[in-house]
Design a protein around this motif. Structure first.
Motif, PDB file in Angstrom:
ATOM      1  N   UNK A   1      -6.572   6.800   8.069  1.00  0.00           N
ATOM      2  CA  UNK A   1      -5.548   6.448   9.056  1.00  0.00           C
ATOM      3  C   UNK A   1      -4.192   6.388   8.373  1.00  0.00           C
ATOM      4  N   UNK A   2      -3.203   7.021   8.984  1.00  0.00           N
ATOM      5  CA  UNK A   2      -1.862   7.029   8.425  1.00  0.00           C
ATOM      6  C   UNK A   2      -1.544   8.291   7.622  1.00  0.00           C
ATOM      7  N   UNK A   3      -2.566   9.091   7.314  1.00  0.00           N
ATOM      8  CA  UNK A   3      -2.302  10.362   6.620  1.00  0.00           C
ATOM      9  C   UNK A   3      -1.993  11.413   7.685  1.00  0.00           C
ATOM     10  N   UNK A   4      -0.792  11.951   7.622  1.00  0.00           N
ATOM     11  CA  UNK A   4      -0.347  12.892   8.641  1.00  0.00           C
ATOM     12  C   UNK A   4      -0.503  14.333   8.177  1.00  0.00           C
ATOM     13  N   UNK A   5      -0.606  15.210   9.160  1.00  0.00           N
ATOM     14  CA  UNK A   5      -0.509  16.635   8.901  1.00  0.00           C
ATOM     15  C   UNK A   5       0.750  17.119   9.607  1.00  0.00           C
TER      16      UNK A   5
ATOM     17  N   UNK B   1       0.843  -1.187   0.000  1.00  0.00           N
ATOM     18  CA  UNK B   1       0.000   0.000   0.000  1.00  0.00           C
ATOM     19  C   UNK B   1       0.888   1.250   0.000  1.00  0.00           C
ATOM     20  N   UNK B   2       0.580   2.157  -0.880  1.00  0.00           N
ATOM     21  CA  UNK B   2       1.371   3.390  -0.987  1.00  0.00           C
ATOM     22  C   UNK B   2       1.163   4.263   0.239  1.00  0.00           C
ATOM     23  N   UNK B   3       2.228   4.908   0.645  1.00  0.00           N
ATOM     24  CA  UNK B   3       2.145   5.810   1.787  1.00  0.00           C
ATOM     25  C   UNK B   3       1.410   7.077   1.366  1.00  0.00           C
ATOM     26  N   UNK B   4       0.513   7.544   2.209  1.00  0.00           N
ATOM     27  CA  UNK B   4      -0.236   8.767   1.909  1.00  0.00           C
ATOM     28  C   UNK B   4       0.665   9.981   2.120  1.00  0.00           C
ATOM     29  N   UNK B   5       0.620  10.945   1.198  1.00  0.00           N
ATOM     30  CA  UNK B   5       1.477  12.127   1.376  1.00  0.00           C
ATOM     31  C   UNK B   5       1.047  12.946   2.597  1.00  0.00           C
ATOM     32  N   UNK B   6       2.029  13.476   3.289  1.00  0.00           N
ATOM     33  CA  UNK B   6       1.770  14.326   4.452  1.00  0.00           C
ATOM     34  C   UNK B   6       1.199  15.655   3.980  1.00  0.00           C
ATOM     35  N   UNK B   7       0.210  16.156   4.702  1.00  0.00           N
ATOM     36  CA  UNK B   7      -0.388  17.460   4.403  1.00  0.00           C
ATOM     37  C   UNK B   7       0.464  18.520   5.094  1.00  0.00           C
ATOM     38  N   UNK B   8       1.022  19.440   4.322  1.00  0.00           N
ATOM     39  CA  UNK B   8       1.888  20.482   4.870  1.00  0.00           C
ATOM     40  C   UNK B   8       1.095  21.761   5.069  1.00  0.00           C
ATOM     41  N   UNK B   9       1.016  22.225   6.308  1.00  0.00           N
ATOM     42  CA  UNK B   9       0.254  23.430   6.597  1.00  0.00           C
ATOM     43  C   UNK B   9       1.055  24.385   7.475  1.00  0.00           C
ATOM     44  N   UNK B  10       0.643  25.637   7.420  1.00  0.00           N
ATOM     45  CA  UNK B  10       1.200  26.670   8.296  1.00  0.00           C
ATOM     46  C   UNK B  10       0.047  27.223   9.116  1.00  0.00           C
TER      47      UNK B  10
ATOM     48  N   UNK C   1       7.205  25.965  16.582  1.00  0.00           N
ATOM     49  CA  UNK C   1       7.407  24.523  16.567  1.00  0.00           C
ATOM     50  C   UNK C   1       6.613  23.909  15.421  1.00  0.00           C
ATOM     51  N   UNK C   2       6.848  22.627  15.182  1.00  0.00           N
ATOM     52  CA  UNK C   2       6.101  21.872  14.180  1.00  0.00           C
ATOM     53  C   UNK C   2       5.392  20.719  14.874  1.00  0.00           C
ATOM     54  N   UNK C   3       4.113  20.557  14.574  1.00  0.00           N
ATOM     55  CA  UNK C   3       3.307  19.458  15.104  1.00  0.00           C
ATOM     56  C   UNK C   3       3.052  18.487  13.951  1.00  0.00           C
ATOM     57  N   UNK C   4       3.375  17.208  14.151  1.00  0.00           N
ATOM     58  CA  UNK C   4       3.105  16.192  13.139  1.00  0.00           C
ATOM     59  C   UNK C   4       2.254  15.108  13.790  1.00  0.00           C
ATOM     60  N   UNK C   5       1.003  15.003  13.334  1.00  0.00           N
ATOM     61  CA  UNK C   5       0.045  14.056  13.922  1.00  0.00           C
ATOM     62  C   UNK C   5      -0.878  13.528  12.816  1.00  0.00           C
ATOM     63  N   UNK C   6      -1.704  12.549  13.186  1.00  0.00           N
ATOM     64  CA  UNK C   6      -2.741  12.052  12.284  1.00  0.00           C
ATOM     65  C   UNK C   6      -3.621  13.226  11.858  1.00  0.00           C
ATOM     66  N   UNK C   7      -3.885  13.342  10.565  1.00  0.00           N
ATOM     67  CA  UNK C   7      -4.721  14.431  10.040  1.00  0.00           C
ATOM     68  C   UNK C   7      -6.189  14.164  10.347  1.00  0.00           C
TER      69      UNK C   7
END
Length: 135
Positions: free
Chosen positions: A80-84, A1-10, A69-75
Motif C-alpha cells: 500500500x502506498x507504492x504507486x505506478x 517510514x520511507x516513501x516507496x519509490x514510484x514505479x515508472x512504466x510506459x 496521458x499518464x495514469x498514477x495509481x496504487x501499483x
C-alpha cells in the motif's frame, strides 16, 4: 517510514475496432496494457516501442506513436502506498500482435472488461473511452 519509490512504466494503446489490446502473463487472470518499466537512460517513448516489440512482437511506426496521458495509481500487487506512473502511448502498426515469450495471450478488450484489470488498466480503459477511442 520511507516513501516507496514510484514505479515508472510506459504502455502502448493499440486501438482497433473500438477495442484496445491487452495481454495476460504467467497464467495470471488479470489483463494489462502491453508495456513495462522504463530502463535507466531510456525515454518513455522508446520504452513503449521496445516493450511492444518484446511483449506483442510488433514494430511500431515511430511516427504513429503519440503520448495520450499518464495514469498514477496504487501499483497492483505492491505494498500500500507504492504507486505506478504509467505513461500511455497510442500507436498503430500493420502487424498482427501476437503473444511473445513475455506474455501468454493477447486480448482485444472494451470497458466491459474493466473488472479483469488492475487499477492502472481500469483507469486507462475509462480514459480511452472518455476520448471516444473504445467502447
Amino acid at each position: 517510514m520511507a516513501e516507496l519509490p514510484t514505479i515508472l512504466v510506459a504502455a502502448v494503446a493499440l486501438v482497433r475496432d473500438r477495442r484496445v489490446l491487452m495481454v495476460t502473463a504467467r497464467g495470471r487472470d488479470v489483463v494489462y496494457m502491453p508495456g513495462g518499466k522504463i530502463d535507466a537512460g531510456e525515454t518513455a517513448f522508446d520504452a513503449a516501442i521496445r516493450e511492444a516489440r518484446e511483449e506483442i512482437s510488433v514494430d511500431l511506426d515511430r511516427a504513429s506513436v503519440t503520448e495520450l496521458f499518464t495514469v498514477t495509481v496504487q501499483a497492483h500487487g505492491e505494498p500500500e502506498g507504492r504507486l505506478v506512473e504509467m505513461r500511455v502511448f497510442q500507436a498503430s502498426t500493420p502487424d498482427e500482435p501476437v503473444a511473445s515469450a513475455e506474455v501468454d495471450a493477447v486480448h482485444w478488450v472494451t470497458t466491459l472488461d474493466a473488472d479483469r484489470c488492475p487499477p492502472a488498466g481500469r483507469e486507462t480503459l475509462t480514459r480511452l473511452a472518455s476520448l471516444n477511442l473504445i467502447d
